[in-house]
Design a protein around this motif. Structure first.
Motif, short mmCIF file in Angstrom:
data_model
loop_
_atom_site.label_atom_id
_atom_site.label_comp_id
_atom_site.label_asym_id
_atom_site.label_seq_id
_atom_site.Cartn_x
_atom_site.Cartn_y
_atom_site.Cartn_z
N THR A 53 0.84 -1.04 0.18
CA THR A 53 -0.05 -0.15 0.00
C THR A 53 0.78 1.29 -0.12
OG1 THR A 53 -1.87 -1.19 1.18
CG2 THR A 53 -1.97 1.33 1.14
N CYS A 56 2.36 1.74 -3.37
CA CYS A 56 1.38 2.39 -4.49
C CYS A 56 1.20 3.87 -4.18
CB CYS A 56 -0.04 1.64 -4.32
SG CYS A 56 0.28 -0.15 -5.21
N ASP A 57 1.32 4.26 -2.99
CA ASP A 57 0.84 5.60 -2.62
C ASP A 57 2.09 6.31 -3.18
OD1 ASP A 57 -1.38 4.85 -1.40
OD2 ASP A 57 -0.68 4.78 0.63
N TYR A 65 -1.29 1.21 -11.05
CA TYR A 65 -1.01 0.01 -10.28
C TYR A 65 -1.46 -0.23 -8.97
CZ TYR A 65 2.66 -1.37 -13.75
OH TYR A 65 3.14 -1.70 -14.79
N SER A 66 -2.05 -1.32 -8.45
CA SER A 66 -3.03 -1.13 -6.96
C SER A 66 -2.30 -2.56 -6.14
CB SER A 66 -4.39 -1.47 -7.35
OG SER A 66 -4.59 -2.78 -7.81
N PRO A 67 -2.28 -2.42 -4.99
CA PRO A 67 -1.90 -3.45 -4.18
C PRO A 67 -2.32 -4.77 -4.54
CG PRO A 67 -2.36 -1.58 -2.68
CD PRO A 67 -2.69 -1.14 -3.95
N GLU A 68 -3.81 -4.80 -4.77
CA GLU A 68 -4.44 -6.28 -5.23
C GLU A 68 -3.69 -6.64 -6.41
OE1 GLU A 68 -7.33 -8.59 -4.44
OE2 GLU A 68 -7.15 -6.83 -3.36
N GLU A 69 -3.61 -5.63 -7.60
CA GLU A 69 -3.07 -6.03 -8.81
C GLU A 69 -1.66 -6.62 -8.71
OE1 GLU A 69 -2.36 -4.36 -13.24
OE2 GLU A 69 -3.17 -3.10 -11.71
N LYS A 97 -0.26 -5.85 2.06
CA LYS A 97 -0.66 -4.76 1.91
C LYS A 97 0.01 -3.86 3.01
CE LYS A 97 -5.04 -5.67 -0.57
NZ LYS A 97 -6.31 -5.34 -0.32
#
Length: 615
Positions: A53, A56-57, A65-69, A97
């Motif tokens: 997390t 990504c931030d 990009y996201s943590p899930e991806e 995350k």
């Protein structure tokens, strides 16, 4: 961060971080950690990176990009997803995350696993060439780093192991890109052992499938039921799910081979009782390494895709007798062969260990058969009738009073004639009536037969009415003897046989029969044997049983009988004469062919053949 590299297909996050470190110009790896996560204490984790997390931030504005991806497409959590519980899967996501990365390996059970992580990151030399052509540089592929993966799932060559290790690092914050490694070493193409290539290819392909798809946990119980049901179909578990370990473990080791299983850290000895295979196939209490799930799937002839499809379609139950309802096989019932039985009780055969199904119908008819069924036709087979029921018994009472034979009664009821008699024994009045009626009928037939054929013997009368004679012989033999004509042969005075005269006569007949065989007109060449002569003169028993009383006949037989070699020689001469009538020259190979000689006879008669032919 003002820059973060674009992620390539199947690239592990470790590879992207190593490319960022290289391109950023940071000399200290802790500076790279500060750029990526805002924390210099984060470790360079290969399988389960954390602080995603925060990563990504800190990415440049506009990053998609996201943590899930990142977790799904660039970490190892999808590799374990199918084989852990929903709760553990969600916990792992939250750990990756957040900043609690130290507990990720504990949650997944890596420290306790007997499959130890392989030392050194691996790459495929063919993939390196392909990646450079398409993306401009080589990178670490996620699918190449999984335990048990020794070949590339895309190319038919072995992976090369480098000295870049992600366990017991001296510098636990260090990231090393593949291109830096390749600057110091040449590409190598290691051969793959042909005896294990197919299995290694299967493991690599299934590993890539696990990593390249977004899987949801199946649950340990469903996985266990799936494996056991497949073993039941293979005969390696009984109908209750009890594993036949004495058969399974040798078959499993033979399928993969001892050397390969040792290489994959999964070899099992028959004497062991608490191995990973026992834990996987017994009541599930702990998770098992995905590599070992893949080994079990390979042994069962299944894949990740086929397993998930069958579990999602609820096709994991073992049904040795198929799905109900099952047909009632009571031939006396109106619903004969109709699927009206809704339940099947399954037990185990004490002798063979195979399942035995017992089917009970509402009409009272109960039957069983041994399984498992091999085809749909097996549904209409009866192994044993346990109870006939009231419907069957009523039909028996009705037809027993009709003028029909026991055999016809048994045909209508679908059983043996002896069963009809034994079932009727409970009602003595009925059975005596049925048997007496049949007895009276056959006795009348026999009396009429004698009165109209008084000159015939018992043997001749029997041929005229075989059924009546057989029934009376079996059920009332005393009456039959009392009401049969006296054997006339026993009344006649036996005449003495003049064996000397008979011997002289038979000797002449033997000579004539032998001449007929040798010189008679026949399309087929026949050997002169005792059997053939006896058959022709009609005295075959005398030649075999009474020859000691026929010395002249015995002497004559010794003269005329042919051995196999003599018969073959005669055949050769006759066939040679036939060839001479049509050909000017008789060739050796032609004579052998038309004579139909086997190889051993060709060697025996080579002198005769050579005299009659030319080479």
């Amino acid at each position: 961060m003002i820059y973060f590299p674009s992620l390539f297909p199947d690239e592990i996050l470790y590879s992207a971080f190593s490319r960022y470190h290289r391109d950023s110009g940071n000399e200290n790896h802790k500076l790279t950690m500060e750029d990526l996560f805002g924390d210099t204490q984060v470790c360079a984790s290969l399988l389960f990176p954390s602080h995603l997390t925060s990563l990504c931030d800190r990415m440049p504005p506009g990053s998609l990009y996201s943590p899930e991806e990142l977790i799904i497409y660039h970490t190892f959590l999808p590799y374990y997803a199918l084989f852990i519980s929903d709760k553990r899967y969600l916990e792992m996501k939250e750990i990756m995350k957040s900043g609690k990365g130290t507990s990720a390996y504990m949650q997944i059970g890596k420290p306790a696993s007997t499959v130890k992580t392989q030392q050194g990151l691996r790459y495929c030399p063919t993939c390196v060439i392909r990646d450079r052509e398409i993306y401009g540089e080589a990178y670490w592929h996620r699918s190449h780093q999984a335990d048990g993966v020794f070949v590339c799932h895309y190319h038919p060559n072995a992976l090369i192991t480098t000295n870049v290790t992600h366990t017991k690092q001296r510098n636990k914050h260090e990231y090393v890109s593949l291109e830096i490694i390749l600057k110091n070493e040449d590409l190598q193409y290691n051969p793959v052992p042909p005896q294990s290539f197919n299995i290694l290819k299967f493991i690599a392909e299934q590993t890539n499938l696990l990593l390249s798809s977004s899987w949801n946990p199946l649950g340990l119980l469903k996985l266990n039921r799936f494996y056991v049901s497949k073993l039941q179909h293979m005969g390696l578990a009984n109908h209750t799910g009890r594993i036949r370990w004495a058969d399974l473990i040798p078959a499993f080791n033979l399928f993969f081979g001892k050397e390969l299983l040792i290489e994959l850290q999964s070899h099992i000895e028959l004497s062991q009782e608490a191995t990973w295979l026992h834990k996987l196939l017994r009541k599930p209490r702990v998770t098992c390494h995905p590599l070992r799930h893949l080994l079990v799937l390979g042994f069962l002839g299944e894949t990740i895709e086929s397993m998930t499809n069958q579990i999602s379609d609820y096709k994991i139950s073992y049904e040795p007798f198929g799905k109900g309802p099952w047909p009632c096989l009571n031939k006396a019932a109106n619903h004969y062969k109709d699927p009206v039985i809704s339940s099947c009780e399954i037990t185990r055969c004490s002798k063979t260990g195979m399942p035995v199904g017992t089917f009970s119908c509402s009409c009272g008819f109960v039957y069983s058969r041994k399984g498992p069924d091999q085809s749909n036709d097996d549904r209409f087979k009866i192994g044993r009738i346990k109870n006939f029921g009231e419907v069957w018994n009523e039909k028996l009472r009705i037809i027993s009073q009709q003028d029909i034979s026991l055999r016809e009664m048994s045909r209508r009821l679908g059983c043996d004639p002896k069963t009809v008699i034994s079932r009727l024994s409970d009602s003595k009045t009925v059975i005596s009536s049925a048997v007496d009626q049949e007895s009276m009928r056959y006795k009348e037939e026999w009396k009429k037969l004698i009165s109209s054929n008084s000159e015939l013997s018992v043997t001749e009368l029997r041929k005229l009415n075989q059924s009546a004679y057989t029934w009376l012989y079996r059920h009332d033999r005393t009456w039959l003897h009392e009401h049969s004509p006296v054997n006339r042969k026993s009344i006649k005075k036996r005449e003495r046989i003049n064996w000397e005269e008979r011997d002289h006569q038979i000797a002449k007949e033997v000579q004539l029969a032998a001449n007929e065989i040798l010189y008679g007109k026949s399309d087929k060449l026949i050997r002169v044997t005792k059997t053939e002569i006896g058959r022709r003169i009609g005295k075959l028993p005398l030649l075999f049983k009474m020859l000691h009383k026929l010395p002249e006949t015995a002497k004559q037989l010794n003269v005329v009988l042919e051995t196999v070699e003599e018969f073959q020689k005669r055949r050769i001469n006759l066939k040679a004469v036939e060839l001479m009538n049509t050909n000017a020259i008789v060739k050796r190979w032609e004579l052998i062919r038309v004579s139909g000689l086997r190889k051993k006879f060709i060697e025996i008669h080579h002198d005769v053949i050579d005299d009659l032919t030319v080479t």
